[in-house]
Scaffold this motif. Structure first.
Motif, mmCIF file in Angstrom:
data_model
loop_
_atom_site.group_PDB
_atom_site.id
_atom_site.type_symbol
_atom_site.label_atom_id
_atom_site.label_comp_id
_atom_site.label_asym_id
_atom_site.label_seq_id
_atom_site.Cartn_x
_atom_site.Cartn_y
_atom_site.Cartn_z
ATOM 1 N N SER A 142 67.685 30.603 58.095
ATOM 2 C CA SER A 142 68.400 31.794 57.625
ATOM 3 C C SER A 142 68.166 32.974 58.552
ATOM 4 O O SER A 142 69.091 33.745 58.847
ATOM 5 C CB SER A 142 67.944 32.157 56.209
ATOM 6 N N VAL A 143 66.935 33.114 59.031
ATOM 7 C CA VAL A 143 66.627 34.208 59.962
ATOM 8 C C VAL A 143 67.396 34.013 61.273
ATOM 9 O O VAL A 143 67.963 34.974 61.819
ATOM 10 C CB VAL A 143 65.105 34.288 60.210
ATOM 11 N N ARG A 144 67.433 32.758 61.783
ATOM 12 C CA ARG A 144 68.199 32.505 63.012
ATOM 13 C C ARG A 144 69.681 32.780 62.810
ATOM 14 O O ARG A 144 70.345 33.355 63.671
ATOM 15 C CB ARG A 144 67.999 31.055 63.473
ATOM 16 N N PHE A 145 70.208 32.369 61.669
ATOM 17 C CA PHE A 145 71.629 32.591 61.365
ATOM 18 C C PHE A 145 71.931 34.090 61.299
ATOM 19 O O PHE A 145 72.906 34.565 61.883
ATOM 20 C CB PHE A 145 71.972 31.903 60.040
ATOM 21 N N ALA A 146 71.080 34.833 60.610
ATOM 22 C CA ALA A 146 71.278 36.286 60.508
ATOM 23 C C ALA A 146 71.147 36.938 61.879
ATOM 24 O O ALA A 146 71.887 37.869 62.213
ATOM 25 C CB ALA A 146 70.279 36.882 59.517
ATOM 26 N N ILE A 206 74.370 36.408 63.763
ATOM 27 C CA ILE A 206 75.406 37.328 63.278
ATOM 28 C C ILE A 206 75.171 38.724 63.834
ATOM 29 O O ILE A 206 76.095 39.383 64.319
ATOM 30 C CB ILE A 206 75.441 37.352 61.736
ATOM 31 N N ALA A 207 73.924 39.175 63.775
ATOM 32 C CA ALA A 207 73.603 40.512 64.291
ATOM 33 C C ALA A 207 73.898 40.594 65.780
ATOM 34 O O ALA A 207 74.444 41.594 66.261
ATOM 35 C CB ALA A 207 72.135 40.846 64.011
ATOM 36 N N GLU A 208 73.559 39.547 66.527
ATOM 37 C CA GLU A 208 73.819 39.541 67.972
ATOM 38 C C GLU A 208 75.314 39.605 68.247
ATOM 39 O O GLU A 208 75.774 40.402 69.061
ATOM 40 C CB GLU A 208 73.213 38.281 68.595
ATOM 41 N N ARG A 209 76.089 38.773 67.560
ATOM 42 C CA ARG A 209 77.528 38.690 67.820
ATOM 43 C C ARG A 209 78.277 39.929 67.337
ATOM 44 O O ARG A 209 79.211 40.382 67.974
ATOM 45 C CB ARG A 209 78.079 37.427 67.158
ATOM 46 N N ARG A 210 77.879 40.478 66.191
ATOM 47 C CA ARG A 210 78.637 41.576 65.590
ATOM 48 C C ARG A 210 78.171 42.960 66.009
ATOM 49 O O ARG A 210 78.953 43.904 65.974
ATOM 50 C CB ARG A 210 78.560 41.494 64.061
ATOM 51 N N PHE A 211 76.885 43.089 66.365
ATOM 52 C CA PHE A 211 76.359 44.427 66.636
ATOM 53 C C PHE A 211 75.775 44.569 68.036
ATOM 54 O O PHE A 211 76.175 45.445 68.793
ATOM 55 C CB PHE A 211 75.290 44.803 65.599
ATOM 56 N N VAL A 212 74.833 43.706 68.387
ATOM 57 C CA VAL A 212 74.098 43.879 69.639
ATOM 58 C C VAL A 212 75.005 43.683 70.845
ATOM 59 O O VAL A 212 75.034 44.531 71.744
ATOM 60 C CB VAL A 212 72.893 42.916 69.680
#
Length: 160
Positions: free
Chosen positions: A46-50, A53-59
């Motif tokens: 779950s941490v890797r999945f989140a 998502i954070a990398e693709r959508r924000f970072v």
């Protein structure tokens, strides 16, 4: 005003609240302990999945915006790619027309005409026995050179 002494714990059937809490904790531990490794794996996934998502959508978008503002983006092509492609095309043209002294444009035009003649003479037969493969590779190299020049032009445009 009446003052009551502080309670030490609630009584439930004669047991203090602390004993009930310890018993509940032990029951929870016994229920969860056999599944602990699966719970940890699921939590890590779950941490890797989140994180993805954070990398693709924000970072990544913020990084791209910052690099664009600072004009520090990756070039579309390698700095020496155009020169390498030109040298390769020159070598291919020299091998095809060794002693004719043609300019690059004339040699490319002659190669295109030869390719068309090979196609008219029978593509399958010439593919196996003629110089069709060589002419196709020359055409591909010419297209590669044009693409690299276009990317180089875009790089210079972005950098200005």
């Amino acid at each position: 005003r009446k003052v009551f002494p502080p309670r030490r714990g609630r009584r439930l059937s004669g047991l203090s609240g602390d004993a009930v809490a310890v018993a509940a904790s032990l029951a929870l531990h016994n229920a969860v302990a056999p599944h602990w490794h699966a719970i940890r794996r699921g939590g890590a996934a779950s941490v890797r999945f989140a994180g993805g998502i954070a990398e693709r959508r924000f970072v990544a978008p913020v990084r791209e915006i910052a690099l664009e503002l600072l004009n520090r983006r990756q070039p579309l092509s390698e700095p020496t790619a155009v020169e390498d492609a030109e040298a390769s095309l020159e070598t291919m043209l020299q091998d095809l027309y060794p002693s004719e002294g043609l300019s690059r444009a004339e040699a490319l035009a002659a190669a295109t005409r030869a390719y068309e003649e090979e196609m008219r003479a029978g593509a399958v037969r010439n593919l196996l026995s003629g110089k069709m493969v060589r002419l196709l590779l020359l055409q591909v190299q010419a297209l590669k050179l044009q693409s690299l020049r276009a990317m180089d032009t875009l790089d210079r445009l972005f950098d200005s």
